[in-house]
Design a protein around this motif. Sequence first.
Motif, short mmCIF file in Angstrom:
data_model
loop_
_atom_site.label_atom_id
_atom_site.label_comp_id
_atom_site.label_asym_id
_atom_site.label_seq_id
_atom_site.Cartn_x
_atom_site.Cartn_y
_atom_site.Cartn_z
N LYS A 154 25.34 -53.47 15.44
CA LYS A 154 25.51 -54.08 16.76
C LYS A 154 24.27 -53.86 17.62
O LYS A 154 23.84 -54.77 18.34
N MET A 155 23.68 -52.68 17.56
CA MET A 155 22.51 -52.38 18.38
C MET A 155 21.33 -53.28 18.02
O MET A 155 20.67 -53.85 18.91
N VAL A 156 21.05 -53.43 16.73
CA VAL A 156 19.88 -54.22 16.36
C VAL A 156 20.12 -55.71 16.60
O VAL A 156 19.21 -56.44 17.03
N TYR A 157 21.34 -56.17 16.36
CA TYR A 157 21.63 -57.58 16.60
C TYR A 157 21.58 -57.89 18.10
O TYR A 157 20.96 -58.87 18.52
N ALA A 158 22.22 -57.06 18.90
CA ALA A 158 22.22 -57.28 20.36
C ALA A 158 20.82 -57.14 20.92
O ALA A 158 20.45 -57.83 21.88
N GLY A 159 20.02 -56.24 20.35
CA GLY A 159 18.65 -56.08 20.81
C GLY A 159 17.85 -57.36 20.66
O GLY A 159 17.05 -57.73 21.54
N ILE A 160 18.07 -58.07 19.56
CA ILE A 160 17.38 -59.34 19.35
C ILE A 160 17.99 -60.43 20.23
O ILE A 160 17.30 -61.13 20.96
N LEU A 178 37.70 -45.23 13.19
CA LEU A 178 36.75 -46.12 12.55
C LEU A 178 35.76 -46.66 13.58
O LEU A 178 36.06 -46.77 14.77
N ASP A 179 34.59 -47.01 13.08
CA ASP A 179 33.51 -47.57 13.89
C ASP A 179 33.55 -49.09 13.74
O ASP A 179 33.58 -49.60 12.61
N GLY A 180 33.54 -49.81 14.85
CA GLY A 180 33.58 -51.26 14.78
C GLY A 180 32.52 -51.92 15.63
O GLY A 180 31.96 -51.30 16.55
N ALA A 181 32.25 -53.16 15.35
CA ALA A 181 31.30 -53.96 16.14
C ALA A 181 31.79 -55.40 16.15
O ALA A 181 32.27 -55.90 15.13
N VAL A 191 23.97 -54.09 31.21
CA VAL A 191 23.11 -53.00 31.67
C VAL A 191 23.29 -51.78 30.75
O VAL A 191 22.32 -51.25 30.19
N ALA A 192 24.53 -51.33 30.61
CA ALA A 192 24.80 -50.16 29.77
C ALA A 192 24.48 -50.43 28.31
O ALA A 192 24.04 -49.54 27.57
N GLU A 193 24.66 -51.68 27.87
CA GLU A 193 24.36 -52.00 26.47
C GLU A 193 22.86 -51.87 26.19
O GLU A 193 22.47 -51.36 25.13
N MET A 194 22.03 -52.31 27.13
CA MET A 194 20.59 -52.14 26.95
C MET A 194 20.22 -50.66 26.94
O MET A 194 19.34 -50.23 26.17
N GLU A 195 20.89 -49.88 27.76
CA GLU A 195 20.63 -48.44 27.78
C GLU A 195 21.06 -47.80 26.45
O GLU A 195 20.39 -46.88 25.96
N GLU A 196 22.15 -48.30 25.88
CA GLU A 196 22.58 -47.80 24.57
C GLU A 196 21.53 -48.13 23.50
O GLU A 196 21.25 -47.31 22.62
N ILE A 197 20.96 -49.33 23.58
CA ILE A 197 19.93 -49.71 22.61
C ILE A 197 18.69 -48.84 22.77
O ILE A 197 18.09 -48.40 21.78
N ALA A 198 18.31 -48.56 24.02
CA ALA A 198 17.15 -47.70 24.27
C ALA A 198 17.38 -46.31 23.68
O ALA A 198 16.48 -45.73 23.05
N GLU A 199 18.59 -45.78 23.86
CA GLU A 199 18.90 -44.46 23.29
C GLU A 199 18.92 -44.52 21.76
O GLU A 199 18.48 -43.59 21.09
#
Length: 280
Positions: A169-175, A117-120, A229-237
Motif C-alpha cells: 500500500k505504501m509504495v503504490y500510494a506513494g506513486i 491480519l494485515d490488509g490493504a 496528510v497522515a498517509e503521506m506521513e506514513e509513507i515518509a516514515e
Amino acid sequence: MPTTIAIIGAGAMGSAVGQRLIQGGARVLSFTEGRSQRTLDRVRAAGIEPAAIADIAAADLIFSIVPPAEAVGVAHGFAPVLSAAGAKGTFIDFNAINPHSMREVGSVLSGTGWDILDGAIIGLPPKPDNAGPKFYVSGGDDGIVNRLKALGLRTHRVDGSIGAASALKMVYAGINKGLVGLGTTMLLAAAGSGSAASLHAEMAESMPELLARFQHSIPDMYPKAYRWVAEMEEIAEFLGPDEPGAALFQAMAEVFARIAGDQNGDGRLVSTLDGVLAGK
C-alpha cells in the motif's frame, strides 16, 4: 447462518465495502458511537446495522477502515473488548499505514486471542456498476482470502507476514497519490507565475493522458486531502530518515494539508486549481 462482519470506520470506503459484503450474503455491523448524522445516514442507506461495541466484538470478522492517524488508537480502544469476547474471530487492519505502524497494531492486539491480519485496499470504493477495489491480505492462510472472495471482494494474498500488505500500500500510494501531490504543486506554481494557460496548452498537446488524469484525480482529491496528510506521513516514515525521498513525502503531507485547510477557508487554492485544469 451468514458471516457477520463488523466495520470500524463506515466512511465512504467502509460503507461501500459493507454494502458489497451484504450483497455477497454477509451480515454487516458498524460501530457508530459518536459518529455524525451524515455517517449514520450513510450506514443505514448501505444496509449496515449500527451496533454497540459488544456486538462488534461478537462478529466473525472485524475490518478496521479508518483514517491512517486513527489506526493505532482503534487498536488500543478495542483491545480490552476483544480480549473479553467469548468467541474469537479475525481482525483485519485495512488502513493505509506503514509496516511499522501495522506491527504496532498487531502488538497491541496480540494478547486478545484474535487472529490479526494485515490488509490493504487499492482502488476506489465499490459501486454497483464496477468490480470495486482490490483487497490485499498478508498473514494467516489462504482460507481468509477464499472466504472474502466468496463474499464478493476482489481479494489477493501477499506473500509474507504482517507488514507485507502495508508495504504494498505504501509504495503504490506513494506513486499514485504522490503524482497527484506533484501535479497540485506545479499547477499552483503555474497559476502563480502566469504560465497556467501555456502549461495547459502544452500538456494537452504533449501529455494529454496525464492532463486528463489530473483533471479527474486532483478534484477527486479535494474532499480526501485531510486523510492523505497522515498517509503521506506514513509513507515518509516507511522510507526512513536515511532515504532522501522521505522528505518529498513529508512535503506532500504539507501540500495536502494546505488543500484541506483551504476548503475550510476561502477556497482560493481549489478555485485556482480548477481554473488551471480548465485551461483558464
